[in-house]
Design an enzyme around this catalytic site. Sequence first.
Site, PDB file in Angstrom:
ATOM      1  N   CYS A 136      -1.450   1.446  13.209  1.00 37.86           N
ATOM      2  CA  CYS A 136      -1.126   0.316  12.342  1.00 37.86           C
ATOM      3  C   CYS A 136      -1.613  -0.909  13.095  1.00 37.86           C
ATOM      4  CB  CYS A 136       0.372   0.255  12.080  1.00 37.86           C
ATOM      5  SG  CYS A 136       0.897  -1.128  11.044  1.00 37.86           S
TER       6      CYS A 136
ATOM      7  N   CYS B  41      -6.792  -2.407   8.174  1.00 41.36           N
ATOM      8  CA  CYS B  41      -5.492  -1.925   7.719  1.00 41.36           C
ATOM      9  C   CYS B  41      -5.612  -0.422   7.565  1.00 41.36           C
ATOM     10  CB  CYS B  41      -5.087  -2.568   6.399  1.00 41.36           C
ATOM     11  SG  CYS B  41      -3.532  -1.905   5.726  1.00 41.36           S
TER      12      CYS B  41
ATOM     13  N   ARG C 176       0.817  -1.211   0.000  1.00 38.45           N
ATOM     14  CA  ARG C 176       0.000   0.000   0.000  1.00 38.45           C
ATOM     15  C   ARG C 176       0.849   1.259   0.000  1.00 38.45           C
ATOM     16  NH1 ARG C 176      -0.490  -4.795   1.317  1.00 38.45           N
ATOM     17  NH2 ARG C 176      -0.090  -4.394   3.516  1.00 38.45           N
TER      18      ARG C 176
ATOM     19  N   THR D 272      -3.250   1.911   6.623  1.00 40.94           N
ATOM     20  CA  THR D 272      -2.597   2.469   5.437  1.00 40.94           C
ATOM     21  C   THR D 272      -3.461   2.337   4.198  1.00 40.94           C
ATOM     22  OG1 THR D 272      -0.459   1.840   6.391  1.00 40.94           O
ATOM     23  CG2 THR D 272      -0.492   2.412   4.056  1.00 40.94           C
TER      24      THR D 272
ATOM     25  N   THR E  92       2.609   3.623   9.606  1.00 36.88           N
ATOM     26  CA  THR E  92       3.451   3.641   8.419  1.00 36.88           C
ATOM     27  C   THR E  92       3.421   5.042   7.815  1.00 36.88           C
ATOM     28  OG1 THR E  92       1.667   3.109   6.890  1.00 36.88           O
ATOM     29  CG2 THR E  92       2.770   1.245   7.973  1.00 36.88           C
TER      30      THR E  92
ATOM     31  N   LYS F 289       4.889  -9.196  10.895  1.00 38.58           N
ATOM     32  CA  LYS F 289       4.424  -9.929   9.720  1.00 38.58           C
ATOM     33  C   LYS F 289       5.206 -11.228   9.522  1.00 38.58           C
ATOM     34  CE  LYS F 289       2.958  -5.652   7.397  1.00 38.58           C
ATOM     35  NZ  LYS F 289       1.518  -5.897   7.290  1.00 38.58           N
TER      36      LYS F 289
END
Length: 232
Positions: free
Chosen positions: A192, A79, A49, A81, A124, A161
């Site tokens: 986030c 999410c 993204r 972002t 982010t 992640k």
Amino acid sequence: MSRVLGVIGGMGPAATVAFLQRVQALTPAGGDADHIRVVMDLNPQVPDRNTRPGEAEAVLGEMASGLKTAGAQVLAMPCNTAHAQGAGIRAAGLPFIDMIAATADAAVDATIGGGARRIGVLATPGGEALYQAALAERGAEAVLLAGEDRAAFMAAVYGVKRGDRGPEARAEMRRLARALAAAGAEALIAGCTEVPLLLAAGDVDLPLTDSAEVLARACVEACLEGAASSVG
């Protein structure tokens, strides 16, 4: 009967699973039939993204349309972002819960008496931009990480992640939260969905607004009550 929730997920997988657990836990239910029906597309192959936004928007739009076909009546995406690509999702023609708007509202009201005006954002680069705009609309200022701390934050997120949620990763996220407090933040946003997997409210001295928790509550309200102010 509650509305069917469609979840656009996979960014990342662990955060999506944690979000679904929150929805279940926040739903007032006396048995199975009282819970919200959820259809989900957990797609870890959504293009990045931050670096491939156009491609990401096309894929997210396809996911939204697929969830509509599967019976979803309201959409949510854990999410932050990817909310920059929200236009592609809204094109599916379903109500879409705005995670950024709902979280910004909650964060501004998070201090004792409400009205926080300097709010630290753990997000982010794309998420930072979204929260800067949302907070400015509410008369507040986003306090952001600077210098090497920004790179350290992204390293922690990508570590989650990969499955790294150990003591060192948790300590690093606490350090980054303290850096925002030292920079003058009156409250914090976990902007986030990987952040709450490393940082809990009890880990910091400032009020912490968890965007995943805010979104989960908004989903429950939207599906059980049929309307929510952040749906549009």
